[in-house]
Design an enzyme around this catalytic site. Structure first.
Site, short mmCIF file in Angstrom:
data_model
loop_
_atom_site.label_atom_id
_atom_site.label_comp_id
_atom_site.label_asym_id
_atom_site.label_seq_id
_atom_site.Cartn_x
_atom_site.Cartn_y
_atom_site.Cartn_z
N SER A 269 -2.50 31.80 16.31
CA SER A 269 -1.12 32.18 15.99
C SER A 269 -0.80 32.10 14.50
CB SER A 269 -0.17 31.32 16.82
OG SER A 269 1.15 31.70 16.62
N ASP B 158 3.73 36.95 12.49
CA ASP B 158 2.76 35.85 12.35
C ASP B 158 1.35 36.40 12.61
OD1 ASP B 158 2.90 36.11 15.11
OD2 ASP B 158 2.65 33.97 15.47
N ASP C 207 3.16 37.63 17.84
CA ASP C 207 4.20 37.38 18.85
C ASP C 207 5.52 36.92 18.23
OD1 ASP C 207 3.23 34.88 18.19
OD2 ASP C 207 2.84 34.23 20.25
MG MG Z 1 1.99 33.54 17.35
#
Ligand code: MG
Length: 453
Positions: A95, A233, A237
């Site tokens: 992430s 990011d 998401d």
């Molecule tokens: Mg993320």
């Protein structure tokens, strides 16, 4: 501590997260789902391909048909898992974490991320080494392809823009590098893409979009006199926004303003957020007849609640927004496209849109507390907090202790990783917030003293 956390498995590459662990995760998933097909994708991290190959190896050992889609945003993989009727989706990503990290996030056939219960089952299989391996004639397969057009088509089919928006898109060298600028162009926007060369070392900015890391983007938006800047990011998401004046848009306020927009259009309903989000959400949503549900911090919990309550919208103030009409994975690209659509519908610039949401001061403090007793200390603090705020309106213990007050709220929770108790207070004014903090701090310190006696 368990292998999996709230965001799946995550760790330092070749220290916590090695190829041999990834093989075992692949074999555990293959053992768990027994048969069928699994989709695999990754963000742009340098270790992505290494871990992907290991996962595929583990899945094939269990006879699973594997489909590798290369670099894709997490929400695109989640969407494809449902669309292509796969039995599971594996996303190799850490992430917004720094480049030396990576992780594995697992989605089920409904596009929902594995919760603690299912992750626990995988962990048990790994711990026991109880892998159900196929015999040599029945090994799984692997195919490589690109099905991202299915996602692009879904966006274009569902959302149209009337205005030729001048937009600066900043994927931060992450997984949205190709697909996000492409979608905005297809929607008829005038697109300037920056940091849109995939690079797993994230040389341009931190993969976590925030006011600090997006300072260069603010400048570009101002310099080009663009209508809006959007950044994602590492795995796409989350989305963050820069308004037409070049100012970073506060996460809480844009979340609340967008939630209010959705509620107006749906004529009411439930909105989900986490315990840390600002009360400006209630201030925007409740006058419209909407209800706010608060969950533990973590998009898995928000997604579960969105599904359970049939909510119209869910999101966390880190920019992870869930649009249940389309799917249940937080989706930065959808969020940014839908935000432009909302601005068009309301005939507002981004700064005007967000100005509707009130801004409240937040005060934070950490108290040192040993890891062994921090959760107990928070539990003990509950009674003392209730006594310190006799006129509290509501209490929630889904994540630490959160008291809603007439003029603010206080949240006391144990840090997930550090020997700390974190106090967060929001108040109608800074003076109120500080006064609430003083009383809460005294209560938590009392709880700690009682424990150490
Ligand atoms: Mg993320």
């Amino acid at each position: 501590m368990g292998l999996f956390g709230t965001s799946g498995l995550r760790g330092l590459v070749n220290a916590d997260l090695t190829p041999s662990l990834a093989v075992r995760v692949g074999m555990a998933l293959g053992t768990f789902i027994r048969t069928g097909k699994v989709l695999v994708a990754r963000d742009t991290r340098a270790s992505g391909l290494m871990l992907e190959n290991a996962l595929v190896s583990g899945l094939m050992a269990c006879g699973i048909a594997t489909y590798c889609f290369g670099v894709l945003p997490t929400p695109v993989l989640a969407y494809l898992t449902v669309k292509l009727r796969a039995n599971g989706g594996l996303m190799v990503t850490a992430s917004h974490n720094p480049p030396q990290y990576n992780g594995i996030k697992i989605f089920d056939m409904d596009g929902m991320a594995y919760d603690e219960e299912r992750q626990g089952k995988l962990e048990k299989i790994i711990d026991g080494g109880d892998f159900r391996l196929a015999d040599w004639q029945n090994l799984g397969t692997v195919e490589y392809g690109d099905e991202s057009q299915l996602y692009v088509d879904m966006v274009l089919k569902n959302i149209t823009l009337g205005k030729k928006w001048r937009i600066v898109v900043d994927p931060g060298c992450g997984a949205t590098s190709h697909i996000a600028p492409k979608i905005f162009k297809k929607l008829g926007c005038e697109v300037k893409a920056v940091n849109s060369q995939p690079d797993g070392f994230f040389p341009c900015r931190s993969p976590e979009p925030n006011a600090e890391s997006l300072k260069p983007l603010s400048k570009i938006v101002r310099g080009l006199q663009a209508d809006v800047g959007v950044a994602y990011d590492g795995d796409g998401d989350r989305a963050a926004f820069i308004d037409e004046k070049g100012a970073f848009v506060d996460f809480d306020r844009v979340l609340a303003a967008y939630a209010a927009h959705v509620l107006k259009r749906s004529g009411g309903g439930t909105v989900v957020t986490n315990v840390e989000a600002s009360m400006c959400l209630e201030k925007m949503v409740e006058p419209l007849g909407g209800k706010v549900v608060r969950t533990r911090v973590g998009d898995v919990y928000v997604a579960e609640a969105v599904k359970k309550f049939g909510s119209v919208f869910g999101g966390e103030p880190c920019g992870a927004w869930i649009h249940p009409k389309h799917h249940y994975c937080p989706d930065g690209i959808l969020s940014s496209v839908l935000l432009l659509r909302a601005l068009e519908d309301e005939g507002k610039s981004l700064s005007e849109f967000v100005a509707d949401a009130p801004s409240y001061p937040i005060v934070r403090k950490n108290i040192h507390c040993r890891n062994e007793v921090k959760h107990l200390a928070v539990k003990r603090a509950e009674d003392l907090l209730k006594r310190a705020f006799l006129d509290y309106k509501q209490i929630s213990t889904v994540d630490g202790v959160r008291l809603s007050l007439m003029d603010g709220w206080v949240l006391v929770r144990a840090s997930g990783t550090e020997p700390l108790i974190r106090l967060t207070v929001e108040g109608e004014s800074l003076k109120t917030a500080k006064a609430i903090m003083d009383r809460a701090l005294a209560a938590v310190k009392r709880a700690l003293e009682d424990l150490e006696k």
